[in-house]
Design a protein around this motif. Structure first.
Motif, PDB file in Angstrom:
ATOM      1  N   THR A   1       0.824  -1.208   0.000  1.00 17.18           N
ATOM      2  CA  THR A   1       0.000   0.000   0.000  1.00 17.18           C
ATOM      3  C   THR A   1       0.861   1.261   0.000  1.00 17.18           C
ATOM      4  N   GLU A   2       1.961   1.244   0.723  1.00 12.67           N
ATOM      5  CA  GLU A   2       2.837   2.412   0.800  1.00 12.67           C
ATOM      6  C   GLU A   2       3.485   2.704  -0.556  1.00 12.67           C
ATOM      7  N   ASP A   3       3.851   1.650  -1.293  1.00 12.79           N
ATOM      8  CA  ASP A   3       4.382   1.819  -2.652  1.00 12.79           C
ATOM      9  C   ASP A   3       3.309   2.451  -3.551  1.00 12.79           C
ATOM     10  N   TYR A   4       2.146   1.860  -3.498  1.00 17.69           N
ATOM     11  CA  TYR A   4       1.004   2.331  -4.288  1.00 17.69           C
ATOM     12  C   TYR A   4       0.708   3.808  -3.997  1.00 17.69           C
ATOM     13  N   TYR A   5       0.734   4.170  -2.708  1.00 17.44           N
ATOM     14  CA  TYR A   5       0.362   5.524  -2.298  1.00 17.44           C
ATOM     15  C   TYR A   5       1.278   6.565  -2.926  1.00 17.44           C
TER      16      TYR A   5
ATOM     17  N   ALA B   1      -3.504  11.438 -14.590  1.00 21.53           N
ATOM     18  CA  ALA B   1      -4.046  10.231 -13.952  1.00 21.53           C
ATOM     19  C   ALA B   1      -3.682   8.980 -14.747  1.00 21.53           C
ATOM     20  N   ASN B   2      -2.641   9.061 -15.572  1.00 18.96           N
ATOM     21  CA  ASN B   2      -2.192   7.891 -16.338  1.00 18.96           C
ATOM     22  C   ASN B   2      -1.406   6.938 -15.445  1.00 18.96           C
ATOM     23  N   ILE B   3      -2.069   6.469 -14.401  1.00 22.03           N
ATOM     24  CA  ILE B   3      -1.535   5.386 -13.582  1.00 22.03           C
ATOM     25  C   ILE B   3      -2.640   4.356 -13.459  1.00 22.03           C
TER      26      ILE B   3
ATOM     27  N   GLN C   1      -5.569 -10.665  -6.171  1.00 20.55           N
ATOM     28  CA  GLN C   1      -4.196 -10.359  -5.774  1.00 20.55           C
ATOM     29  C   GLN C   1      -4.115  -9.954  -4.300  1.00 20.55           C
ATOM     30  N   PRO C   2      -2.927 -10.073  -3.711  1.00 19.54           N
ATOM     31  CA  PRO C   2      -2.808  -9.835  -2.266  1.00 19.54           C
ATOM     32  C   PRO C   2      -3.122  -8.415  -1.849  1.00 19.54           C
ATOM     33  N   ASN C   3      -2.867  -7.442  -2.737  1.00 18.72           N
ATOM     34  CA  ASN C   3      -3.119  -6.057  -2.341  1.00 18.72           C
ATOM     35  C   ASN C   3      -3.927  -5.300  -3.378  1.00 18.72           C
ATOM     36  N   ALA C   4      -4.812  -6.019  -4.077  1.00 20.92           N
ATOM     37  CA  ALA C   4      -5.722  -5.325  -4.980  1.00 20.92           C
ATOM     38  C   ALA C   4      -6.563  -4.321  -4.211  1.00 20.92           C
ATOM     39  N   MET C   5      -6.990  -4.674  -3.008  1.00 19.92           N
ATOM     40  CA  MET C   5      -7.806  -3.769  -2.205  1.00 19.92           C
ATOM     41  C   MET C   5      -7.000  -2.556  -1.746  1.00 19.92           C
ATOM     42  N   GLY C   6      -5.747  -2.767  -1.352  1.00 21.12           N
ATOM     43  CA  GLY C   6      -4.914  -1.639  -0.952  1.00 21.12           C
ATOM     44  C   GLY C   6      -4.732  -0.657  -2.080  1.00 21.12           C
ATOM     45  N   GLY C   7      -4.570  -1.175  -3.293  1.00 16.83           N
ATOM     46  CA  GLY C   7      -4.451  -0.302  -4.454  1.00 16.83           C
ATOM     47  C   GLY C   7      -5.711   0.499  -4.696  1.00 16.83           C
ATOM     48  N   ARG C   8      -6.872  -0.106  -4.456  1.00 18.52           N
ATOM     49  CA  ARG C   8      -8.136   0.616  -4.601  1.00 18.52           C
ATOM     50  C   ARG C   8      -8.228   1.737  -3.558  1.00 18.52           C
ATOM     51  N   GLU C   9      -7.760   1.445  -2.346  1.00 23.12           N
ATOM     52  CA  GLU C   9      -7.862   2.416  -1.260  1.00 23.12           C
ATOM     53  C   GLU C   9      -7.050   3.683  -1.521  1.00 23.12           C
ATOM     54  N   VAL C  10      -5.887   3.527  -2.141  1.00 18.49           N
ATOM     55  CA  VAL C  10      -5.033   4.702  -2.340  1.00 18.49           C
ATOM     56  C   VAL C  10      -5.308   5.399  -3.671  1.00 18.49           C
ATOM     57  N   GLY C  11      -6.129   4.781  -4.542  1.00 15.33           N
ATOM     58  CA  GLY C  11      -6.417   5.395  -5.826  1.00 15.33           C
ATOM     59  C   GLY C  11      -5.542   4.896  -6.949  1.00 15.33           C
ATOM     60  N   GLY C  12      -5.089   3.639  -6.862  1.00 21.16           N
ATOM     61  CA  GLY C  12      -4.189   3.105  -7.866  1.00 21.16           C
ATOM     62  C   GLY C  12      -4.815   2.844  -9.224  1.00 21.16           C
ATOM     63  N   LEU C  13      -6.137   2.930  -9.303  1.00 22.41           N
ATOM     64  CA  LEU C  13      -6.818   2.813 -10.589  1.00 22.41           C
ATOM     65  C   LEU C  13      -6.906   4.184 -11.253  1.00 22.41           C
ATOM     66  N   ALA C  14      -6.839   4.199 -12.569  1.00 17.59           N
ATOM     67  CA  ALA C  14      -6.782   5.471 -13.309  1.00 17.59           C
ATOM     68  C   ALA C  14      -8.019   6.327 -13.126  1.00 17.59           C
ATOM     69  N   ASN C  15      -9.157   5.713 -12.793  1.00 17.19           N
ATOM     70  CA  ASN C  15     -10.409   6.465 -12.666  1.00 17.19           C
ATOM     71  C   ASN C  15     -10.753   6.784 -11.214  1.00 17.19           C
TER      72      ASN C  15
ATOM     73  N   GLU D   1     -13.438  10.274  -5.723  1.00 15.75           N
ATOM     74  CA  GLU D   1     -13.549  10.302  -7.180  1.00 15.75           C
ATOM     75  C   GLU D   1     -13.053  11.649  -7.713  1.00 15.75           C
ATOM     76  N   PHE D   2     -13.070  11.776  -9.040  1.00 12.34           N
ATOM     77  CA  PHE D   2     -12.651  13.030  -9.665  1.00 12.34           C
ATOM     78  C   PHE D   2     -13.809  14.041  -9.695  1.00 12.34           C
ATOM     79  N   THR D   3     -14.225  14.477  -8.502  1.00 14.87           N
ATOM     80  CA  THR D   3     -15.190  15.567  -8.394  1.00 14.87           C
ATOM     81  C   THR D   3     -14.437  16.838  -8.036  1.00 14.87           C
ATOM     82  N   ASP D   4     -15.057  17.971  -8.278  1.00 16.78           N
ATOM     83  CA  ASP D   4     -14.382  19.240  -7.987  1.00 16.78           C
ATOM     84  C   ASP D   4     -13.998  19.332  -6.519  1.00 16.78           C
ATOM     85  N   ASP D   5     -14.925  18.948  -5.632  1.00 15.42           N
ATOM     86  CA  ASP D   5     -14.654  19.023  -4.197  1.00 15.42           C
ATOM     87  C   ASP D   5     -13.486  18.127  -3.810  1.00 15.42           C
ATOM     88  N   ALA D   6     -13.503  16.893  -4.311  1.00 10.88           N
ATOM     89  CA  ALA D   6     -12.453  15.936  -3.946  1.00 10.88           C
ATOM     90  C   ALA D   6     -11.099  16.366  -4.505  1.00 10.88           C
TER      91      ALA D   6
END
Length: 890
Positions: A106-110, A123-125, A334-348, A355-360
């Motif tokens: 998770t720390e790598d992902y973050y 956001a090309n990650i 995968q072992p840390n698919a969830m950790g990647g989701r938590e830090v925003g490792g998906l491009a969207n 999410e990509f809202t103005d406030d966020a």
């Protein structure tokens, strides 16, 4: 061995099992399960038990390289930073990309996500987790407003009905399978339904199996939704208080089926028996405590998101969510698919489930003190490599993954990387299909050397701790990323000296301006010291209050969804055919997936000889009638072709397959085989919402490959061999076993292999030649130990030669020498192919025990110890009992 057992986490599937490891003075690692870990309570599968065998120097990347030349770290970091900086300055932030992995902590992902989205400003990650669970993420967000897995593993055990959809739990998540199996033994009235086109080992504990046509899940669950409503199994109170959209979802479900009352028509469309369909619906309707578990068989589809929502709709309609034993449950690969989701490792995704809202965007930019913030989603995995091929992405950094093997249309991915101006690969393995295309190689630490956290499928965060010192100059991924970021001019955001500091910042962001509007919140750890991080014990999020010891946390029993009006949405969905359907030219459907003892592209499991013995060659599994229709012979070789590529693999016939369909494993690569990358076959079509590719439905054709000879080469020489058209290498104790086939005759192949044996200087050589039968056998020994050997013939049956894998660099007795020269196992070597990886028990040993009276599972386990380790082979043991008993009778 020391007395210091290190608590860490298994690096394989999303179960997230706790492991205890002990390294002796020589570096040899002993493994056992962590009895205190809530995911596995001390149990480990065959892969987990063999982890110690993978902590070896074999194949490691230990130093940085540029264009094949070794360089030092300063040169490597400066080169990567300069190339990325120059590319951004010349072509803009979207001209660079990161492609990361659920193998990262998770720390790598973050820090990777922070670098791209908060400092580069793109956001090309994206991550290889896009390939396994992004449809579940999108389905969760459409229904719940956020990517929330509502339940926990305990639900698998306390449910009265467990529905497994597109999940071969027995092979892909073995420890959960063992937990479920034990629960069913404890509560015989518990019912289990498996929904899968194949008869898998998971069906061993099923009360009902629905072998539906691939891609028809939406039709099935829409039919169920309509059935539940028509038979008064809705929960009106839950619907009115906590949801919206039920009427629209039911209207879509009715429209999807035409004649609602005619279940026979629906069963025909699904390709199953009407009685089974009716039984499934009646069981689901009558059982309050229902848990539906779904995995890649649902997600890996061009309609994967709709499949997820079709399942969730049924749980929302009945209010069966968020209470013990109730709810939809996405289990990750995968072992840390969830950790990647938590830090925003998906491009969207942005970060911390925002999410990509103005406030966020404004919130995260303020928190990160970001100079250049990404304001919209980036390119998802398949699109990312398409953009690379088109020249839009000019520099890419790939971390801990092998996209030339794992992505669909993999030959096109390879071409894209060859075209890309600058390719960086961070990995712990030196030679992969992807590292071969890198301009710069960066040595990353492997599982046994890493320190950080991972999150499993039930939202449980666990520590991964270092067991042994890093190999060579290998460094932590987070350190590498931060050092490059600093050299790009971003020192202020990446001045971390310990992974605990990164975790604490991640925890702070999760609670920043979070008034309960976001599900992911671990702000209890915002001020955690590095010492506290080092001692962290497993916990399940949310964790807002320090000291919260709740073991099993659930969401949504009383609403509180994360949509703007705090109501869940039932989503109208409609069945759609897969993107590509079969045709006269491509008449078969290819399904891909895992096998029991291997993991991803085998860079880790492939190092453990005991894990390679069960299924050592790439193969297709095909129904005997379908094989006959296309002229394929059992254990022969077949060409498999799609619109996109081809493969050459063994033929395994199985009545467990539906006719007109084939299954092929995902694990073999261009490094371990001549032509067996399933990704080269798979269509690149993706779900329009999630971007997840359709790995479960690729139209293909098959044809026999008429080899003239086959060969086995056992050698201590690591030099790659490509002498024959078909080859696959298998890591064995002290060396490599090659299995080969050729269009050339036995004499020619024997000559080629004889030339390979010339470098060996031995005091003894054994040779056998029979030109009439095309049989050639040769061995080289030194001081009584086998250095290498080959066996060549017109046909070699796999089960007859597995014993070779155990002989290398060992003193050979007369039994072994007779076996090599006769080409047939003698005495104790005649155990046959390995069935039980944990206890190393062979097929012929098991058959002999059955014929000697061990005709039930308990007796066979007692006699042979097979199946008494992780238990994953138990379904196969039952088959062997039946098969061997049948042979005895006949």
């Amino acid at each position: 061995m020391t007395n210091d057992w290190v608590k860490t986490t298994c690096p394989y599937c999303g179960v997230g099992c706790g492991v205890e490891a002990n390294a002796d003075e020589s570096g040899k690692v002993t493994i056992r399960g962590d009895k205190s870990h809530p995911a596995n309570y001390g149990k480990l599968c065959s892969k987990g038990l063999a982890l110690g065998d993978t902590v070896v120097p074999t194949g490691r990347l230990t130093h940085p390289y540029q264009d094949g030349q070794r360089i030092n770290w300063q040169q490597a970091l400066n080169t990567v930073a300069k190339q990325f900086r120059d590319t951004i300055d010349a072509h803009g932030p979207d001209s660079v990309a990161l492609y990361v992995s659920g193998q990262l902590l998770t720390e790598d992902y973050y820090v990777a996500n922070k670098l791209m989205k908060g400092y580069v400003g793109s956001a090309n990650i994206d991550t290889n987790s896009r390939l396994c669970m992004s449809s579940a993420v999108a389905g969760h967000k459409r229904a719940f407003g956020t990517d929330t897995v509502p339940g926990c593993y305990q639900d698998f055990e306390v449910a009265d009905l467990l529905v497994l959809v597109g999940s071969n739990l027995a092979w892909c998540h073995p420890i959960l399978f063992q937990r479920v199996k034990q629960a069913k033994l404890d509560r015989p009235n518990m019912k289990i339904i498996v929904i899968d086109p194949r008869v898998t080992d998971t069906c061993d504990i099923a009360d009902l199996h629905l072998p539906i046509k691939p891609g028809s899940d939406v039709l099935l669950f829409n039919a169920l939704l309509a059935y539940l409503a028509a038979n008064d199994h809705q929960d009106p109170e839950y619907l009115s208080k906590y949801t919206e959209g039920a009427e629209q979802a039911l209207h879509a479900a009715h429209a999807d089926q035409g004649d609602l009352g005619d279940l026979q028509q629906i069963a025909t469309k699904l390709g199953i028996d009407n009685a089974k369909l009716t039984e499934f619906m009646a069981l689901f309707a009558a059982t309050e405590k229902v848990t539906t578990v779904y995995s890649q068989g649902v997600n890996q589809s061009t309609s994967g998101v709709d499949k997820v929502n079709a399942i969730i709709n049924c749980h929302l309609l009945t209010g069966r969510i968020g209470r013990p034993g109730m709810g939809p449950f996405s289990i990750t690969g995968q072992p840390n698919a969830m950790g990647g989701r938590e830090v925003g490792g998906l491009a969207n995704m942005l970060a911390a489930h925002m999410e990509f809202t103005d406030d966020a965007i404004a919130r995260v930019q303020t928190f990160w003190d970001s100079p250049t913030m990404a304001t919209e989603p980036g390119a998802k995995a398949v699109d990312l490599f398409n953009k690379m091929e088109q020249g839009e992405i000019k520099a890419v950094w790939i971390m801990a993954t092998n996209p030339v093997v794992s992505l669909p249309d993999a030959d096109r991915v390879k071409a894209a990387l060859q075209k890309c101006d600058f390719v960086v690969v961070s990995d712990c393995i030196a030679d992969t299909d992807t590292t071969r295309l890198a301009n710069v190689l960066l040595p990353a630490r492997g599982w046994s050397e890493k320190s950080g956290t991972v999150t499993n499928s039930e939202r449980r965060i666990s520590r991964q701790r270092a067991i042994v010192p890093p190999a060579g100059e290998a460094m932590a991924d987070w350190w590498i990323i931060c050092e490059v970021a600093k050299r790009m001019g971003y020192k202020q955001g990446f001045n971390f000296s310990h992974e605990g500091e990164i975790f604490a910042e991640h925890a702070q962001l999760s609670g920043y301006e979070n008034d309960g509007s976001r599900d992911f919140d671990i702000s209890a750890f915002s001020n955690m010291s590095n010492e506290e991080f080092d001692a962290l014990t497993p916990f399940q999020w949310p964790m807002i209050t320090k000291g919260d010891i709740s073991l099993h946390k659930r969401f949504f029993a009383e609403g509180n969804f994360y949509t703007p009006n705090r109501r869940a949405r039932l989503i109208p969905v409609k069945h759609r055919q897969p993107a590509q359907d079969v045709s006269d030219n491509y008449p078969l459907v290819l399904n891909s997936g895992r096998i029991r003892d291997q993991w991803h592209t085998m860079t880790r499991t492939g190092l453990a000889s005991k894990l390679n013995a069960h299924l050592p060659e790439p193969f297709i599994s095909i129904h005997p009638d379908t094989a006959k229709q296309f002229g394929l012979e059992k254990e022969g070789l077949a060409n498999v072709e799609s619109h996109h590529g081809s493969a050459l693999v063994r033929v395994e016939t199985s009545a467990r397959m539906r006719q007109g369909e084939i299954f092929m494993p995902i694990h073999w690569t261009g490094v371990t085989s001549s032509r067996a990358r399933v990704g080269a076959l798979v269509s690149p079509e993706v779900d329009p919402t999630s971007g997840q590719p359709e790995f479960k439905h690729t139209p293909v054709k098959v044809s026999p490959w008429f080899r003239q000879s086959e060969a086995l080469l056992l050698t201590t020489d690591d030099t790659p061999i490509h002498e024959t058209e078909y080859w696959v290498n298998q890591r064995v104790e002290q060396g490599i076993l090659y299995r080969m086939a050729s269009l050339q005759g036995s004499d020619t192949v024997a000559g080629l292999l004889q030339a390979r044996m010339q470098p060996f200087i031995g005091e003894q050589k054994l040779s056998f030649i029979d030109t009439a039968t095309g049989s050639y056998r040769y061995a080289v020994l030194k001081e009584g130990r086998l250095l290498g050997c080959y066996i060549v013939g017109k046909r070699l049956q796999r089960d007859d030669y597995d014993w070779l894998a155990t002989l290398l660099d060992k003193p050979l007795g007369s039994e072994a020498m007779r076996s090599i020269m006769s080409g047939k196992a003698q005495g104790s070597l005649a155990a046959g192919r390995t069935v039980c990886a944990c206890k190393q028990v062979g097929y012929k040993t098991l058959c002999a025990a059955v014929k000697n009276g061990a005709t039930d599972l308990d007796a066979l386990q007692c006699e042979t110890t097979a199946g008494t380790g992780c238990g994953s082979c138990v379904p196969e043991l039952k088959e062997i009992i039946q098969d061997c008993a049948f042979e005895e009778v006949t």
